[in-house]
Each structure stands twice: as structure tokens, then as C-alpha cells.
Design a protein around this motif. Structure first.
Motif, PDB file in Angstrom:
ATOM      1  N   LEU A  17       0.837  -1.194   0.000  1.00  0.00           N
ATOM      2  CA  LEU A  17       0.000   0.000   0.000  1.00  0.00           C
ATOM      3  C   LEU A  17       0.873   1.245   0.000  1.00  0.00           C
ATOM      4  O   LEU A  17       1.976   1.243   0.559  1.00  0.00           O
ATOM      5  CB  LEU A  17      -0.910   0.015   1.231  1.00  0.00           C
ATOM      6  N   PRO A  18       0.404   2.327  -0.584  1.00  0.00           N
ATOM      7  CA  PRO A  18       1.147   3.589  -0.510  1.00  0.00           C
ATOM      8  C   PRO A  18       1.254   4.062   0.939  1.00  0.00           C
ATOM      9  O   PRO A  18       0.500   3.617   1.813  1.00  0.00           O
ATOM     10  CB  PRO A  18       0.299   4.555  -1.346  1.00  0.00           C
ATOM     11  N   PRO A  19       2.169   4.960   1.229  1.00  0.00           N
ATOM     12  CA  PRO A  19       2.280   5.502   2.588  1.00  0.00           C
ATOM     13  C   PRO A  19       0.971   6.132   3.047  1.00  0.00           C
ATOM     14  O   PRO A  19       0.257   6.763   2.256  1.00  0.00           O
ATOM     15  CB  PRO A  19       3.392   6.556   2.460  1.00  0.00           C
ATOM     16  N   GLU A  20       0.648   5.930   4.320  1.00  0.00           N
ATOM     17  CA  GLU A  20      -0.535   6.530   4.948  1.00  0.00           C
ATOM     18  C   GLU A  20      -1.845   6.037   4.344  1.00  0.00           C
ATOM     19  O   GLU A  20      -2.862   6.729   4.386  1.00  0.00           O
ATOM     20  CB  GLU A  20      -0.480   8.065   4.882  1.00  0.00           C
ATOM     21  N   VAL A  21      -1.838   4.819   3.777  1.00  0.00           N
ATOM     22  CA  VAL A  21      -3.066   4.157   3.337  1.00  0.00           C
ATOM     23  C   VAL A  21      -3.159   2.838   4.094  1.00  0.00           C
ATOM     24  O   VAL A  21      -2.180   2.092   4.162  1.00  0.00           O
ATOM     25  CB  VAL A  21      -3.074   3.917   1.818  1.00  0.00           C
ATOM     26  N   TYR A  22      -4.329   2.542   4.657  1.00  0.00           N
ATOM     27  CA  TYR A  22      -4.477   1.395   5.551  1.00  0.00           C
ATOM     28  C   TYR A  22      -5.748   0.632   5.191  1.00  0.00           C
ATOM     29  O   TYR A  22      -6.630   1.140   4.492  1.00  0.00           O
ATOM     30  CB  TYR A  22      -4.559   1.877   7.015  1.00  0.00           C
ATOM     31  N   THR A  23      -5.866  -0.605   5.693  1.00  0.00           N
ATOM     32  CA  THR A  23      -7.085  -1.380   5.528  1.00  0.00           C
ATOM     33  C   THR A  23      -7.441  -2.062   6.845  1.00  0.00           C
ATOM     34  O   THR A  23      -6.586  -2.247   7.709  1.00  0.00           O
ATOM     35  CB  THR A  23      -6.946  -2.463   4.434  1.00  0.00           C
ATOM     36  N   PHE A  24      -8.711  -2.435   6.988  1.00  0.00           N
ATOM     37  CA  PHE A  24      -9.158  -3.236   8.119  1.00  0.00           C
ATOM     38  C   PHE A  24     -10.187  -4.245   7.619  1.00  0.00           C
ATOM     39  O   PHE A  24     -10.893  -4.009   6.639  1.00  0.00           O
ATOM     40  CB  PHE A  24      -9.738  -2.371   9.248  1.00  0.00           C
ATOM     41  N   GLY A  25     -10.230  -5.396   8.270  1.00  0.00           N
ATOM     42  CA  GLY A  25     -11.153  -6.447   7.852  1.00  0.00           C
ATOM     43  C   GLY A  25     -10.765  -7.109   6.556  1.00  0.00           C
ATOM     44  O   GLY A  25     -11.589  -7.771   5.927  1.00  0.00           O
ATOM     45  N   THR A  26      -9.509  -6.960   6.130  1.00  0.00           N
ATOM     46  CA  THR A  26      -9.041  -7.513   4.872  1.00  0.00           C
ATOM     47  C   THR A  26      -7.819  -8.396   5.132  1.00  0.00           C
ATOM     48  O   THR A  26      -7.264  -8.419   6.228  1.00  0.00           O
ATOM     49  CB  THR A  26      -8.623  -6.404   3.899  1.00  0.00           C
ATOM     50  N   ALA A  27      -7.391  -9.122   4.087  1.00  0.00           N
ATOM     51  CA  ALA A  27      -6.118  -9.816   4.171  1.00  0.00           C
ATOM     52  C   ALA A  27      -5.007  -8.772   4.289  1.00  0.00           C
ATOM     53  O   ALA A  27      -5.092  -7.699   3.685  1.00  0.00           O
ATOM     54  CB  ALA A  27      -5.910 -10.680   2.929  1.00  0.00           C
ATOM     55  N   ASP A  28      -3.974  -9.115   5.065  1.00  0.00           N
ATOM     56  CA  ASP A  28      -2.861  -8.174   5.263  1.00  0.00           C
ATOM     57  C   ASP A  28      -3.352  -6.838   5.803  1.00  0.00           C
ATOM     58  O   ASP A  28      -2.854  -5.767   5.403  1.00  0.00           O
ATOM     59  CB  ASP A  28      -2.080  -7.954   3.969  1.00  0.00           C
ATOM     60  N   SER A  30      -3.968  -3.647   8.258  1.00  0.00           N
ATOM     61  CA  SER A  30      -3.088  -2.872   9.125  1.00  0.00           C
ATOM     62  C   SER A  30      -3.259  -3.334  10.568  1.00  0.00           C
ATOM     63  O   SER A  30      -4.261  -3.961  10.927  1.00  0.00           O
ATOM     64  CB  SER A  30      -3.417  -1.381   8.995  1.00  0.00           C
ATOM     65  N   ARG A  31      -2.303  -3.018  11.420  1.00  0.00           N
ATOM     66  CA  ARG A  31      -2.323  -3.454  12.820  1.00  0.00           C
ATOM     67  C   ARG A  31      -2.511  -2.255  13.729  1.00  0.00           C
ATOM     68  O   ARG A  31      -1.785  -1.255  13.630  1.00  0.00           O
ATOM     69  CB  ARG A  31      -1.024  -4.175  13.165  1.00  0.00           C
ATOM     70  N   ALA A  32      -3.491  -2.369  14.626  1.00  0.00           N
ATOM     71  CA  ALA A  32      -3.815  -1.256  15.510  1.00  0.00           C
ATOM     72  C   ALA A  32      -2.680  -0.938  16.473  1.00  0.00           C
ATOM     73  O   ALA A  32      -2.507   0.217  16.871  1.00  0.00           O
ATOM     74  CB  ALA A  32      -5.094  -1.563  16.291  1.00  0.00           C
ATOM     75  N   ASP A  33      -1.896  -1.960  16.869  1.00  0.00           N
ATOM     76  CA  ASP A  33      -0.851  -1.706  17.859  1.00  0.00           C
ATOM     77  C   ASP A  33       0.327  -0.927  17.282  1.00  0.00           C
ATOM     78  O   ASP A  33       1.204  -0.482  18.034  1.00  0.00           O
ATOM     79  CB  ASP A  33      -0.370  -3.015  18.489  1.00  0.00           C
ATOM     80  N   THR A  34       0.374  -0.765  15.969  1.00  0.00           N
ATOM     81  CA  THR A  34       1.456   0.004  15.362  1.00  0.00           C
ATOM     82  C   THR A  34       0.982   1.383  14.897  1.00  0.00           C
ATOM     83  O   THR A  34       1.772   2.156  14.351  1.00  0.00           O
ATOM     84  CB  THR A  34       2.040  -0.741  14.148  1.00  0.00           C
ATOM     85  N   LEU A  35      -0.300   1.661  15.106  1.00  0.00           N
ATOM     86  CA  LEU A  35      -0.886   2.914  14.645  1.00  0.00           C
ATOM     87  C   LEU A  35      -1.683   3.551  15.774  1.00  0.00           C
ATOM     88  O   LEU A  35      -1.761   3.012  16.876  1.00  0.00           O
ATOM     89  CB  LEU A  35      -1.802   2.652  13.440  1.00  0.00           C
ATOM     90  N   GLY A  36      -2.286   4.674  15.495  1.00  0.00           N
ATOM     91  CA  GLY A  36      -3.108   5.347  16.483  1.00  0.00           C
ATOM     92  C   GLY A  36      -4.039   6.336  15.820  1.00  0.00           C
ATOM     93  O   GLY A  36      -4.030   6.511  14.591  1.00  0.00           O
ATOM     94  N   PRO A  37      -4.840   7.035  16.615  1.00  0.00           N
ATOM     95  CA  PRO A  37      -5.782   8.009  16.059  1.00  0.00           C
ATOM     96  C   PRO A  37      -5.108   9.121  15.268  1.00  0.00           C
ATOM     97  O   PRO A  37      -5.714   9.686  14.354  1.00  0.00           O
ATOM     98  CB  PRO A  37      -6.485   8.558  17.299  1.00  0.00           C
ATOM     99  N   ALA A  38      -3.873   9.455  15.604  1.00  0.00           N
ATOM    100  CA  ALA A  38      -3.195  10.529  14.883  1.00  0.00           C
ATOM    101  C   ALA A  38      -3.030  10.191  13.411  1.00  0.00           C
ATOM    102  O   ALA A  38      -3.073  11.082  12.554  1.00  0.00           O
ATOM    103  CB  ALA A  38      -1.828  10.798  15.513  1.00  0.00           C
ATOM    104  N   GLN A  39      -2.840   8.905  13.094  1.00  0.00           N
ATOM    105  CA  GLN A  39      -2.700   8.508  11.687  1.00  0.00           C
ATOM    106  C   GLN A  39      -4.037   8.140  11.052  1.00  0.00           C
ATOM    107  O   GLN A  39      -4.299   8.466   9.884  1.00  0.00           O
ATOM    108  CB  GLN A  39      -1.769   7.296  11.563  1.00  0.00           C
ATOM    109  N   LEU A  40      -4.897   7.439  11.806  1.00  0.00           N
ATOM    110  CA  LEU A  40      -6.123   6.878  11.245  1.00  0.00           C
ATOM    111  C   LEU A  40      -7.370   7.698  11.534  1.00  0.00           C
ATOM    112  O   LEU A  40      -8.402   7.485  10.897  1.00  0.00           O
ATOM    113  CB  LEU A  40      -6.353   5.466  11.804  1.00  0.00           C
ATOM    114  N   GLY A  41      -7.298   8.628  12.490  1.00  0.00           N
ATOM    115  CA  GLY A  41      -8.520   9.226  13.013  1.00  0.00           C
ATOM    116  C   GLY A  41      -9.176   8.244  13.972  1.00  0.00           C
ATOM    117  O   GLY A  41      -8.978   7.029  13.873  1.00  0.00           O
ATOM    118  N   PHE A  42      -9.955   8.754  14.926  1.00  0.00           N
ATOM    119  CA  PHE A  42     -10.548   7.873  15.937  1.00  0.00           C
ATOM    120  C   PHE A  42     -11.524   6.872  15.333  1.00  0.00           C
ATOM    121  O   PHE A  42     -11.594   5.718  15.761  1.00  0.00           O
ATOM    122  CB  PHE A  42     -11.244   8.692  17.026  1.00  0.00           C
ATOM    123  N   LYS A  43     -12.292   7.293  14.324  1.00  0.00           N
ATOM    124  CA  LYS A  43     -13.291   6.384  13.754  1.00  0.00           C
ATOM    125  C   LYS A  43     -12.622   5.132  13.184  1.00  0.00           C
ATOM    126  O   LYS A  43     -12.956   3.999  13.539  1.00  0.00           O
ATOM    127  CB  LYS A  43     -14.098   7.099  12.673  1.00  0.00           C
TER     128      LYS A  43
END
Length: 336
Positions: A17-28, A30-43
Motif C-alpha cells: 500500500l502507498p504511505p498513509e493508506v491502511y485497511t481493516f477487515g481484509t487480508a494483510d 493494518s495493525r492497531a498496535d502500530t498505529l493510532g488516532p493521529a494517523q487513522l482518526g478515531f473512527k
């Protein structure tokens, strides 16, 4: 003669994935323990955490807060193309496909709470090409035409910057004194055609029938809403730094307007009228999320039923993967 062994195909690894692009509920994902609201937003951060807990969260992709500060010209479909492919794989649907279309919501999500200050668009991907496939998927003509007319109106107001009253007036003309939820599919079909004509007349061009164009327009409108007058005023009032930006979450749609017990609303951990620490849901049956959150429709507050040994969750607050129906689409935790 011995049988020729069957060699399984070698899986093709997903492109990074390009920098600062993430996924959830998919294969591969992103991991929550390596990120936070500052990057993803709280939602999106909370959606990622819930997905990691195994909760039935519809899959999605996130354009992180860093993209809010990027030039609009840099936010092209190439940025989210790989993440969208992972979302398609997770959902088993294809964005823009005529037979098995994937429809998505596009929502804002800042690292700080700014309720109602930014834009949301639902049902992105619905068009004349995907409409028959959506009807085959759901077997629900009223849902199909209700979703389509909602998309035309919200896209017109949010992306094309048309006056929302144009569509509200047309709704009042057709519905009269009836609630819009009482309109049948043929009336909603007529209303959609009128909305499309209004869009063409006032926008100077037809409503976009290319789902990729819809998605790009929706993403740009949500990012742009970070600098809307109301968002700027809210940040000034609450001392929020404008440089924190907002993320944009693109997520597989669920439908609160699918009839039955489906609906949409907001859940709280406290009764907002008394402050009592009990779950409380403000929801509207046969509605989509923005009906309640935008304040345009009158919702009905209800305390959630208490848990019992046979009922582990509030049925009103659960998403059904089978029907893609939802009741409460947002939750709010109130401070003690």
C-alpha cells in the motif's frame, strides 16, 4: 501410470500500500498496535481495533490524516487502488461490477471528536449499470431505489454543491404529508428520475455514472470539508489544531433502509437526558445513518434492553453479514 500431481497455484502477493493508506477487515490488514488516532482518526482506529477482536465489522480502507494536508492533485485513484482491491477481495464483490457490485460509504474521521462538522456520502458505486446487479443481490426494489435517490441527492449537495432544498422540495411534492419511509418502490423510482433531472439542470452536467468518478469526488469532498466554515469555527471554539487533519474511511455499505428491523442511529453508554450510565440508542427504523446524524429526520431514543443469560448483545446494535443490514452505525462513549 501414476497420476500427475496437481500443483496448487502460487498465490500472488498483494502489492504494498502507498504511505498513509491502511485497511481493516481484509487480508494483510493494518495493525492497531502500530498505529493510532493521529494517523487513522478515531473512527477508523476503533474500526480496526474492533475488526482485530473478531467483531463483524464490514471491511474498509483508510486514507490517513496525512493525506488531508496533501495537494488535491496528489489524491488520485492510484493512491487507493490497491487498498480497494483488498476491500473487493474481502467482500467478494467488485466495485463498479454489473452483477456483483460493491457499494461503499465515504466518511471523515479526525483524531479528535468533531460531530456533524464534516461530510459523509453513502451508497457510492450505485449507477444505471450496477443498479440491476444490486437488485439481484438484495431482491429488494424499494431498497435499491431508495439508495439510488439518496446518493443522487447527497452527491449533488456535497460534491456538486447544489442546494439541498432542491431535492427536499421535490420529495415534499411527491410525498405530500406522508413520511418518506412510506413511499413504495415505484414512487421512489419516480423520485430518483426527478432527482437525476434536477442534478443535470442545476449542475450543468449529468450525475456521474462511473463509480470510480463517484468515489474520487466523494473522497475529495470529505477531505475538503475539513476546511468548511463550520469545521473551522468548531476548531476555533474548541482549540483544535487545524494541522491534525482528518482521515477518510471507505467502507463496504450496510443498509439500514432494508425494511424489517433494519435502521440507523447512534449509541451512547449513558442516557443523554438523565446522565444515567446505561446503554441508550437514538435510532430510526428503515433509515440510513445520515438521517439521524444530520438532524434532518427525527429519530426516536430508546434504552437498550438489559442483558440476560440468553441475550448477550442488543439486537438493535448488530450488523448482519448475511443481509448487510444494520441498526446502530455509530457509538459514543460518554465521560463519567
Amino acid at each position: 501410470m501414476p497420476a500427475t500431481p496437481v500443483i496448487p497455484p502460487v498465490p500472488v502477493p498483494a502489492s504494498p500500500l502507498p504511505p498513509e493508506v491502511y485497511t481493516f477487515g481484509t487480508a494483510d490488514a493494518s495493525r492497531a498496535d502500530t498505529l493510532g488516532p493521529a494517523q487513522l482518526g478515531f473512527k477508523a482506529w476503533n474500526l480496526l481495533r474492533m475488526a482485530e477482536l473478531g467483531l463483524p465489522v464490514p471491511p474498509g480502507l483508510v486514507l490517513g490524516t496525512a493525506w488531508c494536508q496533501a495537494a488535491a492533485a496528489a489524491r488520485t485513484p492510484a493512491v487507493w487502488r490497491e487498498a480497494l482491491a483488498r476491500l473487493e477481495q474481502a467482500s467478494g464483490l467488485r466495485f463498479g461490477d454489473a452483477r456483483q457490485p460493491l457499494l461503499v460509504s465515504v466518511r471523515s474521521g479526525a483524531p479528535v471528536s468533531m460531530p456533524g462538522m464534516m461530510q459523509t456520502l453513502l451508497d457510492i458505486g450505485l449507477c444505471e449499470t450496477t443498479l440491476p446487479g444490486f437488485l439481484r443481490q438484495t431482491g429488494h426494489p424499494r431498497l435499491v431505489w431508495d439508495a439510488y435517490r439518496r446518493l443522487v441527492a447527497t452527491y449533488g449537495e456535497t460534491v456538486a454543491r447544489l442546494d439541498g432544498e432542491l431535492f427536499e422540495a421535490e420529495l415534499r411534492t411527491l410525498a405530500g404529508h406522508r413520511d418518506e419511509r412510506d413511499l413504495d418502490f415505484s414512487e421512489l423510482r419516480t423520485l430518483t428520475r426527478r432527482y437525476l433531472a434536477l442534478y443535470r439542470e442545476h449542475a450543468g452536467q449529468p450525475f456521474p455514472q462511473d463509480p470510480q468518478v463517484q468515489l474520487a469526488g466523494a473522497i475529495e469532498a470529505v477531505f475538503a470539508s475539513w476546511q468548511s466554515p463550520q469545521a473551522q469555527a468548531y476548531r476555533a471554539m474548541h482549540g483544535i489544531d487545524a494541522t491534525v487533519g482528518t482521515a477518510v474511511t471507505v467502507q463496504q455499505m450496510v443498509f439500514g433502509n432494508a425494511g424489517g428491523v433494519s435502521g440507523a442511529g447512534v449509541g451512547f453508554t449513558r442516557d443523554p437526558t438523565s446522565g444515567e450510565p446505561v446503554p441508550w440508542v437514538d435510532f430510526l427504523l428503515h433509515a440510513q445513518g445520515e438521517d439521524v446524524v444530520s438532524g434532518r429526520r427525527r429519530a426516536h431514543g430508546h434504552p437498550c434492553p438489559p442483558r440476560s443469560s440468553s441475550t448477550r448483545t442488543c439486537r438493535r446494535c448488530c450488523w448482519s453479514p448475511a443481509t448487510r443490514c444494520v441498526s446502530a452505525v455509530s457509538t459514543t462513549t460518554c465521560a463519567a
